[in-house]
Design a protein around this motif. Structure first.
Motif, PDB file in Angstrom:
ATOM      1  N   THR A  17     -45.568  -7.196   6.960  1.00  0.00           N
ATOM      2  CA  THR A  17     -45.062  -8.060   5.892  1.00  0.00           C
ATOM      3  C   THR A  17     -44.527  -9.370   6.457  1.00  0.00           C
ATOM      4  OG1 THR A  17     -44.464  -6.097   4.616  1.00  0.00           O
ATOM      5  CG2 THR A  17     -43.469  -8.171   3.950  1.00  0.00           C
ATOM      6  N   GLY A  18     -43.800  -9.278   7.576  1.00  0.00           N
ATOM      7  CA  GLY A  18     -43.281 -10.488   8.198  1.00  0.00           C
ATOM      8  C   GLY A  18     -44.376 -11.406   8.696  1.00  0.00           C
ATOM      9  N   LEU A  19     -45.437 -10.832   9.258  1.00  0.00           N
ATOM     10  CA  LEU A  19     -46.545 -11.654   9.732  1.00  0.00           C
ATOM     11  C   LEU A  19     -47.205 -12.410   8.580  1.00  0.00           C
ATOM     12  CD1 LEU A  19     -48.205  -9.268  12.335  1.00  0.00           C
ATOM     13  CD2 LEU A  19     -47.068 -11.427  12.815  1.00  0.00           C
ATOM     14  N   VAL A  20     -47.415 -11.727   7.471  1.00  0.00           N
ATOM     15  CA  VAL A  20     -48.032 -12.401   6.315  1.00  0.00           C
ATOM     16  C   VAL A  20     -47.129 -13.504   5.792  1.00  0.00           C
ATOM     17  CG1 VAL A  20     -48.845 -12.079   3.962  1.00  0.00           C
ATOM     18  CG2 VAL A  20     -49.381 -10.368   5.696  1.00  0.00           C
ATOM     19  N   ALA A  21     -45.804 -13.209   5.670  1.00  0.00           N
ATOM     20  CA  ALA A  21     -44.875 -14.213   5.152  1.00  0.00           C
ATOM     21  C   ALA A  21     -44.802 -15.420   6.078  1.00  0.00           C
ATOM     22  CB  ALA A  21     -43.484 -13.591   4.972  1.00  0.00           C
ATOM     23  N   VAL A  22     -44.719 -15.192   7.386  1.00  0.00           N
ATOM     24  CA  VAL A  22     -44.653 -16.301   8.338  1.00  0.00           C
ATOM     25  C   VAL A  22     -45.945 -17.111   8.299  1.00  0.00           C
ATOM     26  CG1 VAL A  22     -44.556 -16.855  10.784  1.00  0.00           C
ATOM     27  CG2 VAL A  22     -42.976 -15.186   9.832  1.00  0.00           C
ATOM     28  N   SER A  23     -47.093 -16.423   8.162  1.00  0.00           N
ATOM     29  CA  SER A  23     -48.373 -17.144   8.097  1.00  0.00           C
ATOM     30  C   SER A  23     -48.417 -18.085   6.902  1.00  0.00           C
ATOM     31  CB  SER A  23     -49.524 -16.139   8.024  1.00  0.00           C
ATOM     32  OG  SER A  23     -49.531 -15.289   9.134  1.00  0.00           O
ATOM     33  N   VAL A  24     -48.031 -17.588   5.731  1.00  0.00           N
ATOM     34  CA  VAL A  24     -48.076 -18.417   4.523  1.00  0.00           C
ATOM     35  C   VAL A  24     -47.078 -19.567   4.623  1.00  0.00           C
ATOM     36  CG1 VAL A  24     -47.715 -18.419   2.030  1.00  0.00           C
ATOM     37  CG2 VAL A  24     -48.896 -16.503   3.118  1.00  0.00           C
ATOM     38  N   LEU A  25     -45.879 -19.260   5.115  1.00  0.00           N
ATOM     39  CA  LEU A  25     -44.853 -20.302   5.218  1.00  0.00           C
ATOM     40  C   LEU A  25     -45.267 -21.403   6.188  1.00  0.00           C
ATOM     41  CD1 LEU A  25     -42.034 -21.293   4.472  1.00  0.00           C
ATOM     42  CD2 LEU A  25     -41.122 -19.906   6.336  1.00  0.00           C
ATOM     43  N   LEU A  26     -45.731 -21.043   7.359  1.00  0.00           N
ATOM     44  CA  LEU A  26     -46.175 -22.044   8.323  1.00  0.00           C
ATOM     45  C   LEU A  26     -47.367 -22.834   7.788  1.00  0.00           C
ATOM     46  CD1 LEU A  26     -45.885 -20.110  11.713  1.00  0.00           C
ATOM     47  CD2 LEU A  26     -44.369 -21.877  10.825  1.00  0.00           C
ATOM     48  N   GLY A  27     -48.287 -22.134   7.104  1.00  0.00           N
ATOM     49  CA  GLY A  27     -49.434 -22.831   6.533  1.00  0.00           C
ATOM     50  C   GLY A  27     -49.027 -23.875   5.516  1.00  0.00           C
ATOM     51  N   MET A  28     -48.060 -23.531   4.659  1.00  0.00           N
ATOM     52  CA  MET A  28     -47.609 -24.492   3.644  1.00  0.00           C
ATOM     53  C   MET A  28     -46.887 -25.670   4.281  1.00  0.00           C
ATOM     54  SD  MET A  28     -46.311 -21.915   0.628  1.00  0.00           S
ATOM     55  CE  MET A  28     -45.860 -23.298  -0.415  1.00  0.00           C
ATOM     56  N   ILE A  29     -46.058 -25.408   5.294  1.00  0.00           N
ATOM     57  CA  ILE A  29     -45.334 -26.502   5.948  1.00  0.00           C
ATOM     58  C   ILE A  29     -46.305 -27.474   6.611  1.00  0.00           C
ATOM     59  CG2 ILE A  29     -43.758 -27.034   7.843  1.00  0.00           C
ATOM     60  CD1 ILE A  29     -42.276 -24.452   7.199  1.00  0.00           C
ATOM     61  N   VAL A  30     -47.266 -26.941   7.361  1.00  0.00           N
ATOM     62  CA  VAL A  30     -48.231 -27.807   8.036  1.00  0.00           C
ATOM     63  C   VAL A  30     -49.090 -28.553   7.019  1.00  0.00           C
ATOM     64  CG1 VAL A  30     -50.199 -27.825   9.603  1.00  0.00           C
ATOM     65  CG2 VAL A  30     -48.238 -26.363  10.096  1.00  0.00           C
ATOM     66  N   THR A  31     -49.454 -27.892   5.908  1.00  0.00           N
ATOM     67  CA  THR A  31     -50.266 -28.547   4.881  1.00  0.00           C
ATOM     68  C   THR A  31     -49.531 -29.725   4.250  1.00  0.00           C
ATOM     69  OG1 THR A  31     -51.383 -26.468   4.396  1.00  0.00           O
ATOM     70  CG2 THR A  31     -51.496 -28.182   2.726  1.00  0.00           C
ATOM     71  N   VAL A  32     -48.260 -29.500   3.910  1.00  0.00           N
ATOM     72  CA  VAL A  32     -47.473 -30.588   3.315  1.00  0.00           C
ATOM     73  C   VAL A  32     -47.362 -31.757   4.285  1.00  0.00           C
ATOM     74  CG1 VAL A  32     -45.178 -31.230   2.491  1.00  0.00           C
ATOM     75  CG2 VAL A  32     -46.207 -29.074   1.777  1.00  0.00           C
ATOM     76  N   ALA A  33     -47.145 -31.451   5.558  1.00  0.00           N
ATOM     77  CA  ALA A  33     -47.027 -32.521   6.544  1.00  0.00           C
ATOM     78  C   ALA A  33     -48.325 -33.315   6.660  1.00  0.00           C
ATOM     79  CB  ALA A  33     -46.628 -31.928   7.903  1.00  0.00           C
ATOM     80  N   ILE A  34     -49.458 -32.613   6.692  1.00  0.00           N
ATOM     81  CA  ILE A  34     -50.748 -33.312   6.819  1.00  0.00           C
ATOM     82  C   ILE A  34     -51.045 -34.137   5.576  1.00  0.00           C
ATOM     83  CG2 ILE A  34     -53.235 -32.958   7.002  1.00  0.00           C
ATOM     84  CD1 ILE A  34     -52.705 -30.639   8.842  1.00  0.00           C
TER      85      ILE A  34
END
Length: 445
Positions: A17-34
């Motif tokens: 569960t933590g891996l999935v949550a961290v994956s989605v969170l990091l993906g959203m942060i990097v997407t917003v930055a790009i």
């Protein structure tokens, strides 16, 4: 360090569960930055969405004008703002040349314009207009020609916010999944490998590491405890077998000495034969149960010499046993264990047949040892059962003397420890063939 270890989730459920949550969170942060870096807060004026929206607004304003003068005022204001748009008569337009069309990555612009209410795209072009133009109907006699040049390159299409979110989340999930395989699955695979190799490798005595999630550590601890209990049971069995070997052989020796004092020849010979049969069955049972062969180290031996020695031992006592095969073939085996296996098979053959032939065949990846005889053979329905301990196929093979039916069981156990297979097949017109296949160990010379 201890605080960090306490914060790490220990169960498989929380880790996944933590891996999935961290994956989605990091993906959203990097997407917003790009998105912020590439597009800013608003889309550029030459992007396909901006161009399509500008064309739709201008067309709707011009068509909403109540008089031609109002429409001209709107067009003048648009041109003063830097947007190129021409108002032409429909008669000045010409059909699109054959094969001409928009690049596939500009289709979203066309779709956005077509979906707007009251806007109709004409499949025509204005010869004096811009190179990339879009013709929209104004009224029954006029059309508006827009400069539709955009930066609609393929990378812009793939770097839309939605595509970015999906791509980056997928990348992070993939990377963290690879890490999860090393962090979660690797300890589980190590436990499975240790459980599978337990009892098959004499050198496999190291305890199973209890790393990884809590559930895997619990399984590793349980397996270690089970291995300890099994080891204790095997030690008890070894001591029991040593006691049996000593306590039974002593009275057998006394009985043999007393039997030799019997004056009646026929009675004395029968008693000595029975005692020899009992001693042979005792040796066979102890050979099957003891662990000495399992701890034998692997070594490279010349298989033709090994098989010829076995055949010579039977020839010396009057049996017709022959060897066929190459003169030299070096293979990695347990010599004493393999000698016992082949000897049991040959001995089983000479009990029930007149002649026995041991044949050796070698390949690059495996060898085959075939022991064939001319006896009565074994029915197909009994060929698997004869490998069971204490089973004797008396209905198929004539019984000659005692024995507990452990010869083939011992042979199969030894062959499987080598990673090989053993099988039975009847010969034509009569007889039995026992085939042993051994894979390559350290290789062959």
């Amino acid at each position: 360090m201890r605080l960090a270890e306490r914060l790490v989730p220990r169960s498989i459920t929380t880790q996944i569960t933590g891996l999935v949550a961290v994956s989605v969170l990091l993906g959203m942060i990097v997407t917003v930055a790009i998105v912020v870096l590439l597009y800013g807060t608003t889309p550029p004026d030459d992007s396909p969405p901006a161009v399509a929206s500008r064309i739709v607004r201008i067309t709707q304003f011009v068509k909403a004008a109540k008089t031609p003068a109002e429409a001209d005022i709107v067009l003048t204001a648009v041109r003063n703002a830097g947007v190129r748009v021409d108002q032409v008569a429909l008669s000045e337009l010409e059909p699109l040349p054959g094969g001409a069309g928009w690049p596939w990555w500009t289709w979203p612009l066309l779709q956005q314009v077509r979906s707007a209410p009251g806007v109709e795209i004409l499949d025509r072009r204005y010869p004096a207009g811009p190179a990339q133009q879009l013709v929209v109907r104004r009224d029954a006699g006029h059309a508006l020609v827009f400069d539709a040049a955009t930066d609609a390159s393929p990378w812009r299409l793939f770097l839309t916010p939605t595509a970015l979110i999906l791509t980056i989340v997928l990348i992070f999930v993939l990377l963290l999944s690879i890490y999860a395989v090393r962090w979660i699955i690797a300890p589980l695979a190590a436990v499975a490998a240790a459980a599978q190799s337990f009892g098959r490798s004499p050198q496999d005595v190291q305890p199973i590491a209890g790393g990884g999630p809590r559930e895997i550590a619990q399984v590793a601890d349980a397996l270690n405890e089970m291995r300890t209990r099994i080891g204790a049971l095997l030690d008890d069995r070894t001591r029991m077998l040593a006691a049996i070997g000593h306590d039974l052989r002593t009275p057998l020796t006394r009985l043999r000495l007393r039997s030799e004092r019997v004056h009646q020849d026929k009675l004395r010979e029968g008693m000595l034969a029975d005692l020899a049969n009992v001693e042979r069955m005792l040796d066979e049972t102890l050979d099957y149960l003891r662990e000495d062969g399992r701890s034998e180290a692997l070594s490279r031996v010349d298989l033709p010499s090994l098989l010829q020695t076995i055949c010579s031992q039977f020839v010396d006592v009057g049996h017709a046993v022959a060897y066929r095969g190459p003169g030299k073939l070096v293979w990695t085996v347990q010599p004493r264990a393999l000698t016992r296996a082949v000897t049991n098979i040959v001995e089983n053959g000479v009990k029930h047949a007149g002649t026995v032939t041991a044949t050796l065949r070698g390949r690059a990846d495996r060898i085959e040892i075939e022991v064939a005889d001319d006896g009565p053979g074994i029915p197909a329905e009994l060929r698997e059962r004869v490998f069971e301990p204490f089973f004797k196929a008396d209905a198929a093979r004539t019984q000659d003397g005692g024995g507990f039916g452990l010869g083939l069981s011992i042979a199969r156990d030894i062959v499987q420890r080598h990673g090989g297979t053993i099988s039975l097949a009847n010969r034509d017109p009569r007889g039995l063939k026992v085939r042993i296949h051994l894979p390559a160990g350290a290789g062959r010379d």
